[in-house]
Design an enzyme around this catalytic site. Structure first.
Site, PDB file in Angstrom:
ATOM      1  N   GLU A 123       0.940  -1.042  -0.063  1.00  0.00           N
ATOM      2  CA  GLU A 123       0.002   0.071  -0.047  1.00  0.00           C
ATOM      3  C   GLU A 123       0.864   1.115  -0.132  1.00  0.00           C
ATOM      4  OE1 GLU A 123      -2.666   0.398   3.386  1.00  0.00           O
ATOM      5  OE2 GLU A 123      -2.525   2.397   3.194  1.00  0.00           O
ATOM      6  N   ARG A 164       1.053   9.989   1.045  1.00  0.00           N
ATOM      7  CA  ARG A 164       1.547  11.159   1.878  1.00  0.00           C
ATOM      8  C   ARG A 164       2.672  11.909   1.408  1.00  0.00           C
ATOM      9  NH1 ARG A 164       1.640   7.206   7.339  1.00  0.00           N
ATOM     10  NH2 ARG A 164      -0.178   6.475   6.857  1.00  0.00           N
ATOM     11  N   THR A 200      -3.721   6.646   2.027  1.00  0.00           N
ATOM     12  CA  THR A 200      -3.937   8.235   2.531  1.00  0.00           C
ATOM     13  C   THR A 200      -4.940   8.591   1.275  1.00  0.00           C
ATOM     14  OG1 THR A 200      -1.640   7.904   2.845  1.00  0.00           O
ATOM     15  CG2 THR A 200      -3.114  10.172   3.255  1.00  0.00           C
ATOM     16  N   LYS A 240     -10.469  -0.608   6.913  1.00  0.00           N
ATOM     17  CA  LYS A 240      -9.419  -0.721   7.712  1.00  0.00           C
ATOM     18  C   LYS A 240      -9.954  -0.191   9.124  1.00  0.00           C
ATOM     19  CE  LYS A 240      -5.680   2.661   7.672  1.00  0.00           C
ATOM     20  NZ  LYS A 240      -4.566   3.008   7.062  1.00  0.00           N
TER      21      LYS A 240
HETATM   22  C1  3PG Z   1      -1.639   3.337   8.157  1.00  0.00           C
HETATM   23  O1  3PG Z   1      -1.550   4.390   7.378  1.00  0.00           O
HETATM   24  O2  3PG Z   1      -2.132   2.317   8.021  1.00  0.00           O
HETATM   25  C2  3PG Z   1      -0.596   3.642   9.168  1.00  0.00           C
HETATM   26  O3  3PG Z   1       0.189   4.855   9.062  1.00  0.00           O
HETATM   27  C3  3PG Z   1       0.308   2.204   9.476  1.00  0.00           C
HETATM   28  O4  3PG Z   1       0.643   2.452  10.752  1.00  0.00           O
HETATM   29  P1  3PG Z   1       2.032   2.134  11.247  1.00  0.00           P
HETATM   30  O5  3PG Z   1       3.045   3.087  10.636  1.00  0.00           O
HETATM   31  O6  3PG Z   1       2.048   2.310  12.936  1.00  0.00           O
HETATM   32  O7  3PG Z   1       2.315   0.581  10.897  1.00  0.00           O
END
Ligand code: 3PG
Length: 221
Positions: free
Chosen positions: A46, A50, A73, A133
């Site tokens: 994924e 960002r 995002t 999610k």
């Molecule tokens: C996401 O967008 O799914 C999270 O930012 C991932 O979370 P993590 O960096 O704590 O694994």
């Protein structure tokens, strides 16, 4: 809206079990990142939007055909269009927005919206989306939150992410309502930026071994 859109993507994510969440600063790193993940036994990513490099990275990886590429995002309908145009095969949002859901449906692409409350999950289900999610999973209480949401929404299936470590991922994957887990520990932003792809392969391989997710190496011949 009717029920689950593009169910094959959720099926594929459910088979893969682990989705590396990627923040990439230079699209020129995208192919070596994909190679590193594949060499470690993980055939999806994924790529978050960002960073400005995110879309270009998706464009590069979507042409390969050996790795399932999603866009993260996704926060507005324009992001949906940009990600789909770049070749993203699934979209992930940090939260739920009906305009994003409508655009994803119009573009025929699977959207996994983020939910953090029963209200958001109710809105997603009402929009025909029951694979979501759970974000930010650890801050929300993790497994306890999954159990709580599963009561009123037995049809819901979750991809938890946010604060999940390799040590905690197995507990999530054992939960019957969880189809996959997302996390950035496999391919941390700093390692990608530093070109430390060997570390990413090692981390992917360790994740596959410890979680026994049984993803065999992809035949890239
Ligand atoms: C996401 O967008 O799914 C999270 O930012 C991932 O979370 P993590 O960096 O704590 O694994």
């Amino acid at each position: 809206m009717s029920t689950e859109l593009v169910p094959w993507v959720v099926d594929r994510l459910a088979a893969l079990r682990m989705v590396p969440v990627v923040v990439i600063d230079d699209a020129a790193h995208a192919d070596r990142l994909a190679d590193a993940l594949l060499d470690g036994g993980i055939a999806c990513a994924e790529i978050t939007l960002r960073t400005p490099a995110g879309l270009a990275a998706i464009r590069r990886l979507s042409h390969r055909g050996d790795i399932l590429v999603g866009a993260g995002t996704i926060v507005n309908p324009d992001d949906v269009d940009a990600a789909v145009d770049a070749g993203a095969e699934f979209l992930v949002s940090p939260g739920f927005g009906i305009e994003v859901a409508r655009r994803a449906r119009a573009r025929g692409v699977a959207l996994l919206p983020g939910v953090a409350t029963a209200s958001e999950l109710q809105a997603a289900v009402a929009a025909g989306i029951s694979s979501v999610k759970l974000f930010p999973a650890e801050a929300l209480g993790g497994i306890v939150m999954l159990d709580a949401l599963g009561g009123p929404f037995p049809q819901a299936r979750f991809m938890p992410s946010g604060g999940i470590t390799l040590e905690k991922a197995g507990g999530y994957l054992d939960h019957p309502a969880v189809f996959a887990v997302g996390g950035s520990w496999i391919a941390p932003r700093a390692q990608i930026a530093a070109g430390d792809f060997r570390a990413i392969t090692e981390s992917a391989a360790r994740t596959v071994a410890i979680l026994e997710i049984g993803v065999s190496r992809v035949d890239r011949s």
